[in-house]
Design a protein around this motif. Structure first.
Motif, PDB file in Angstrom:
ATOM      1  N   LEU A 116       0.831  -1.205   0.000  1.00  0.00           N
ATOM      2  CA  LEU A 116       0.000   0.000   0.000  1.00  0.00           C
ATOM      3  C   LEU A 116       0.864   1.254   0.000  1.00  0.00           C
ATOM      4  O   LEU A 116       0.514   2.247  -0.651  1.00  0.00           O
ATOM      5  CB  LEU A 116      -0.923  -0.010   1.224  1.00  0.00           C
ATOM      6  N   THR A 117       1.999   1.220   0.710  1.00  0.00           N
ATOM      7  CA  THR A 117       2.877   2.397   0.709  1.00  0.00           C
ATOM      8  C   THR A 117       3.390   2.696  -0.697  1.00  0.00           C
ATOM      9  O   THR A 117       3.536   3.863  -1.078  1.00  0.00           O
ATOM     10  CB  THR A 117       4.083   2.223   1.649  1.00  0.00           C
ATOM     11  N   LEU A 118       3.649   1.651  -1.473  1.00  0.00           N
ATOM     12  CA  LEU A 118       4.137   1.860  -2.835  1.00  0.00           C
ATOM     13  C   LEU A 118       3.062   2.519  -3.695  1.00  0.00           C
ATOM     14  O   LEU A 118       3.342   3.451  -4.457  1.00  0.00           O
ATOM     15  CB  LEU A 118       4.579   0.530  -3.452  1.00  0.00           C
ATOM     16  N   ILE A 119       1.823   2.047  -3.565  1.00  0.00           N
ATOM     17  CA  ILE A 119       0.720   2.645  -4.328  1.00  0.00           C
ATOM     18  C   ILE A 119       0.548   4.110  -3.948  1.00  0.00           C
ATOM     19  O   ILE A 119       0.415   4.991  -4.810  1.00  0.00           O
ATOM     20  CB  ILE A 119      -0.586   1.865  -4.075  1.00  0.00           C
ATOM     21  N   VAL A 120       0.568   4.379  -2.643  1.00  0.00           N
ATOM     22  CA  VAL A 120       0.347   5.750  -2.162  1.00  0.00           C
ATOM     23  C   VAL A 120       1.465   6.685  -2.618  1.00  0.00           C
ATOM     24  O   VAL A 120       1.212   7.807  -3.063  1.00  0.00           O
ATOM     25  CB  VAL A 120       0.217   5.773  -0.629  1.00  0.00           C
ATOM     26  N   ASN A 167      11.200   3.052  -2.274  1.00  0.00           N
ATOM     27  CA  ASN A 167      10.008   2.320  -1.838  1.00  0.00           C
ATOM     28  C   ASN A 167       9.740   1.115  -2.732  1.00  0.00           C
ATOM     29  O   ASN A 167       9.371   0.035  -2.262  1.00  0.00           O
ATOM     30  CB  ASN A 167       8.803   3.260  -1.849  1.00  0.00           C
ATOM     31  N   ALA A 168       9.934   1.295  -4.036  1.00  0.00           N
ATOM     32  CA  ALA A 168       9.751   0.176  -4.970  1.00  0.00           C
ATOM     33  C   ALA A 168      10.738  -0.944  -4.668  1.00  0.00           C
ATOM     34  O   ALA A 168      10.383  -2.135  -4.703  1.00  0.00           O
ATOM     35  CB  ALA A 168       9.918   0.666  -6.408  1.00  0.00           C
ATOM     36  N   ALA A 169      11.986  -0.580  -4.360  1.00  0.00           N
ATOM     37  CA  ALA A 169      12.997  -1.583  -4.022  1.00  0.00           C
ATOM     38  C   ALA A 169      12.618  -2.324  -2.745  1.00  0.00           C
ATOM     39  O   ALA A 169      12.827  -3.540  -2.632  1.00  0.00           O
ATOM     40  CB  ALA A 169      14.359  -0.915  -3.864  1.00  0.00           C
ATOM     41  N   ILE A 170      12.054  -1.606  -1.773  1.00  0.00           N
ATOM     42  CA  ILE A 170      11.617  -2.237  -0.523  1.00  0.00           C
ATOM     43  C   ILE A 170      10.517  -3.247  -0.797  1.00  0.00           C
ATOM     44  O   ILE A 170      10.542  -4.381  -0.298  1.00  0.00           O
ATOM     45  CB  ILE A 170      11.127  -1.161   0.478  1.00  0.00           C
ATOM     46  N   TRP A 171       9.533  -2.853  -1.618  1.00  0.00           N
ATOM     47  CA  TRP A 171       8.429  -3.761  -1.924  1.00  0.00           C
ATOM     48  C   TRP A 171       8.926  -5.018  -2.643  1.00  0.00           C
ATOM     49  O   TRP A 171       8.518  -6.137  -2.316  1.00  0.00           O
ATOM     50  CB  TRP A 171       7.390  -3.047  -2.784  1.00  0.00           C
ATOM     51  N   LEU A 172       9.819  -4.857  -3.609  1.00  0.00           N
ATOM     52  CA  LEU A 172      10.353  -6.008  -4.339  1.00  0.00           C
ATOM     53  C   LEU A 172      11.111  -6.942  -3.394  1.00  0.00           C
ATOM     54  O   LEU A 172      11.029  -8.174  -3.515  1.00  0.00           O
ATOM     55  CB  LEU A 172      11.285  -5.534  -5.458  1.00  0.00           C
ATOM     56  N   THR A 173      11.835  -6.359  -2.442  1.00  0.00           N
ATOM     57  CA  THR A 173      12.599  -7.170  -1.486  1.00  0.00           C
ATOM     58  C   THR A 173      11.668  -7.918  -0.544  1.00  0.00           C
ATOM     59  O   THR A 173      11.862  -9.114  -0.273  1.00  0.00           O
ATOM     60  CB  THR A 173      13.564  -6.273  -0.678  1.00  0.00           C
ATOM     61  N   VAL A 174      10.642  -7.236  -0.043  1.00  0.00           N
ATOM     62  CA  VAL A 174       9.677  -7.870   0.857  1.00  0.00           C
ATOM     63  C   VAL A 174       8.950  -9.010   0.153  1.00  0.00           C
ATOM     64  O   VAL A 174       8.716 -10.080   0.726  1.00  0.00           O
ATOM     65  CB  VAL A 174       8.669  -6.826   1.387  1.00  0.00           C
ATOM     66  N   GLN A 175       8.603  -8.785  -1.114  1.00  0.00           N
ATOM     67  CA  GLN A 175       7.900  -9.812  -1.890  1.00  0.00           C
ATOM     68  C   GLN A 175       8.840 -10.884  -2.435  1.00  0.00           C
ATOM     69  O   GLN A 175       8.394 -11.846  -3.054  1.00  0.00           O
ATOM     70  CB  GLN A 175       7.162  -9.152  -3.065  1.00  0.00           C
ATOM     71  N   ARG A 176      10.133 -10.671  -2.227  1.00  0.00           N
ATOM     72  CA  ARG A 176      11.174 -11.601  -2.715  1.00  0.00           C
ATOM     73  C   ARG A 176      11.079 -11.787  -4.223  1.00  0.00           C
ATOM     74  O   ARG A 176      11.169 -12.904  -4.769  1.00  0.00           O
ATOM     75  CB  ARG A 176      11.067 -12.941  -1.996  1.00  0.00           C
ATOM     76  N   ILE A 177      10.886 -10.674  -4.894  1.00  0.00           N
ATOM     77  CA  ILE A 177      10.828 -10.680  -6.349  1.00  0.00           C
ATOM     78  C   ILE A 177      12.183 -10.235  -6.880  1.00  0.00           C
ATOM     79  O   ILE A 177      12.680  -9.168  -6.519  1.00  0.00           O
ATOM     80  CB  ILE A 177       9.732  -9.726  -6.873  1.00  0.00           C
ATOM     81  N   GLY A 178      12.799 -11.041  -7.696  1.00  0.00           N
ATOM     82  CA  GLY A 178      14.106 -10.708  -8.244  1.00  0.00           C
ATOM     83  C   GLY A 178      14.134 -10.857  -9.753  1.00  0.00           C
ATOM     84  O   GLY A 178      13.442 -11.706 -10.311  1.00  0.00           O
ATOM     85  N   PHE A 179      14.938 -10.030 -10.393  1.00  0.00           N
ATOM     86  CA  PHE A 179      15.079 -10.088 -11.856  1.00  0.00           C
ATOM     87  C   PHE A 179      16.554 -10.188 -12.223  1.00  0.00           C
ATOM     88  O   PHE A 179      17.061  -9.432 -13.030  1.00  0.00           O
ATOM     89  CB  PHE A 179      14.469  -8.838 -12.510  1.00  0.00           C
ATOM     90  N   GLY A 180      17.252 -11.106 -11.600  1.00  0.00           N
ATOM     91  CA  GLY A 180      18.684 -11.236 -11.879  1.00  0.00           C
ATOM     92  C   GLY A 180      19.521 -10.468 -10.866  1.00  0.00           C
ATOM     93  O   GLY A 180      19.158 -10.350  -9.694  1.00  0.00           O
ATOM     94  N   ASP A 181      20.614  -9.932 -11.332  1.00  0.00           N
ATOM     95  CA  ASP A 181      21.563  -9.233 -10.464  1.00  0.00           C
ATOM     96  C   ASP A 181      20.918  -7.968  -9.894  1.00  0.00           C
ATOM     97  O   ASP A 181      20.583  -7.034 -10.620  1.00  0.00           O
ATOM     98  CB  ASP A 181      22.812  -8.860 -11.275  1.00  0.00           C
ATOM     99  N   ARG A 182      20.771  -7.913  -8.570  1.00  0.00           N
ATOM    100  CA  ARG A 182      20.100  -6.765  -7.952  1.00  0.00           C
ATOM    101  C   ARG A 182      20.932  -5.487  -8.069  1.00  0.00           C
ATOM    102  O   ARG A 182      20.381  -4.393  -8.071  1.00  0.00           O
ATOM    103  CB  ARG A 182      19.791  -7.049  -6.482  1.00  0.00           C
ATOM    104  N   THR A 183      22.253  -5.623  -8.193  1.00  0.00           N
ATOM    105  CA  THR A 183      23.096  -4.432  -8.342  1.00  0.00           C
ATOM    106  C   THR A 183      22.798  -3.725  -9.658  1.00  0.00           C
ATOM    107  O   THR A 183      22.693  -2.495  -9.713  1.00  0.00           O
ATOM    108  CB  THR A 183      24.581  -4.815  -8.284  1.00  0.00           C
ATOM    109  N   ILE A 184      22.641  -4.504 -10.720  1.00  0.00           N
ATOM    110  CA  ILE A 184      22.333  -3.921 -12.033  1.00  0.00           C
ATOM    111  C   ILE A 184      21.008  -3.177 -11.982  1.00  0.00           C
ATOM    112  O   ILE A 184      20.884  -2.047 -12.481  1.00  0.00           O
ATOM    113  CB  ILE A 184      22.299  -5.009 -13.120  1.00  0.00           C
ATOM    114  N   TRP A 185      19.999  -3.794 -11.356  1.00  0.00           N
ATOM    115  CA  TRP A 185      18.691  -3.154 -11.278  1.00  0.00           C
ATOM    116  C   TRP A 185      18.731  -1.905 -10.410  1.00  0.00           C
ATOM    117  O   TRP A 185      18.042  -0.918 -10.688  1.00  0.00           O
ATOM    118  CB  TRP A 185      17.648  -4.145 -10.759  1.00  0.00           C
ATOM    119  N   ALA A 186      19.542  -1.937  -9.354  1.00  0.00           N
ATOM    120  CA  ALA A 186      19.672  -0.748  -8.505  1.00  0.00           C
ATOM    121  C   ALA A 186      20.318   0.404  -9.273  1.00  0.00           C
ATOM    122  O   ALA A 186      19.891   1.555  -9.174  1.00  0.00           O
ATOM    123  CB  ALA A 186      20.491  -1.084  -7.261  1.00  0.00           C
ATOM    124  N   VAL A 187      21.339   0.091 -10.065  1.00  0.00           N
ATOM    125  CA  VAL A 187      22.002   1.115 -10.880  1.00  0.00           C
ATOM    126  C   VAL A 187      21.020   1.690 -11.902  1.00  0.00           C
ATOM    127  O   VAL A 187      20.963   2.911 -12.122  1.00  0.00           O
ATOM    128  CB  VAL A 187      23.244   0.534 -11.582  1.00  0.00           C
TER     129      VAL A 187
END
Length: 273
Positions: A116-120, A167-187
């Motif tokens: 909900l925080t991500l939506i808001v 906030n989006a990164a927090i939600w993905l981490t809480v949901q344990r959703i990954g798309f490969g190397d997290r460093t690349i996605w963070a960059v």
């Protein structure tokens, strides 16, 4: 009082009541009222170091000037000349909505509702972007306008732009959703936030307040990823480059606008006989 005048007063009251709600939840979110602080909510999901996009504690000091700016704006919009201002009529309700969404985000975070925080926060980002668009349509005519309306909204937008990515990164981490190397996605997320911030800083007469608040977040992210945990030099370097890029764009736009205004003033100046 005419119908339009009543609508103007209703808008001013809505802004004031929204600020009160925003201030109350801000105190609540800081634990001064005895409630759990946001950093401890949702199992520490909002604490520094939870994701590669979580900045250090110092980043959140920016809320002090943001809240003070919103207070100054709220007082200023009660000035008689502001009641019928096109700028206020265009963005007053958006400012009120932004402050209510801010309050809603704090409640959602303390309830542990990360999704909900991500939506808001995404809704808040859209509302603030719309408010700044209105300010671009009706440029500030006085120094007071720039200081008490444009600056607070710009600071708010720049910070929420950065906070939305975090906030989006927090939600993905809480949901344990990954798309490969997290460093690349963070960059990539840092690059996207910097690009959006630069585009906003280049709008209007140059939105330096947007650039400064976004760069504040990027600076604390750079420090956290370089010297804190989890350590990630690539993310720290990306944050540093992003900060430099946004600042250059904002300063260049402001310099170009001031130069053009100076030329226009010279052309309008009467020739001495």
């Amino acid at each position: 009082m005419s119908l339009r005048g009543a609508a103007d007063v209703a808008r001013q009251l809505a802004v004031t009541l929204s600020l009160a709600a925003c201030a109350y939840t801000a105190v609540r979110g800081s634990s001064l009222s005895g409630a759990a602080p946001i950093a401890e909510a949702a199992g520490g999901a909002f604490a520094p170091g939870y994701t590669l996009l979580s900045p250090g504690y110092g980043a959140f000091l920016i809320w002090a000037p943001i809240y003070l700016g919103l207070l100054a704006y709220t007082v200023y919009q009660w000035w008689p000349a502001q009641r019928r201002s096109r700028r206020q009529r265009g963005m007053g309700w958006l400012a009120a909505a932004a402050m209510l969404l801010n309050a809603g985000w704090i409640y959602a975070a303390q309830a542990g509702q990360v999704g909900l925080t991500l939506i808001v926060i995404l809704l808040l980002l859209a509302v603030l972007a719309a408010a700044v668009h209105v300010l671009n349509r009706y440029p500030d005519e006085t120094r007071a306008d720039g200081l008490l309306v444009d600056a607070p909204m710009g600071l708010y937008l720049g910070w929420i732009l950065f906070a939305s990515a975090a906030n989006a990164a927090i939600w993905l981490t809480v949901q344990r959703i990954g798309f490969g190397d997290r460093t690349i996605w963070a960059v990539l997320a840092v690059a996207a936030a910097a690009a959006a911030g630069a585009a906003t800083a280049l709008s209007g007469r140059g939105r330096l307040s947007v650039a400064l608040s976004l760069c504040w977040g990027l600076a604390w992210l750079m420090v956290a990823r370089w010297a804190g945990e989890p350590q990630s030099p690539p993310v720290a370097i990306a944050a540093g480059f992003g900060m430099f890029f946004v600042l250059v764009c904002g300063l260049t736009r402001r310099s170009d606008v001031e130069h053009q205004e100076h030329l226009d003033l010279r052309h309008r100046r009467p020739v001495a006989s």
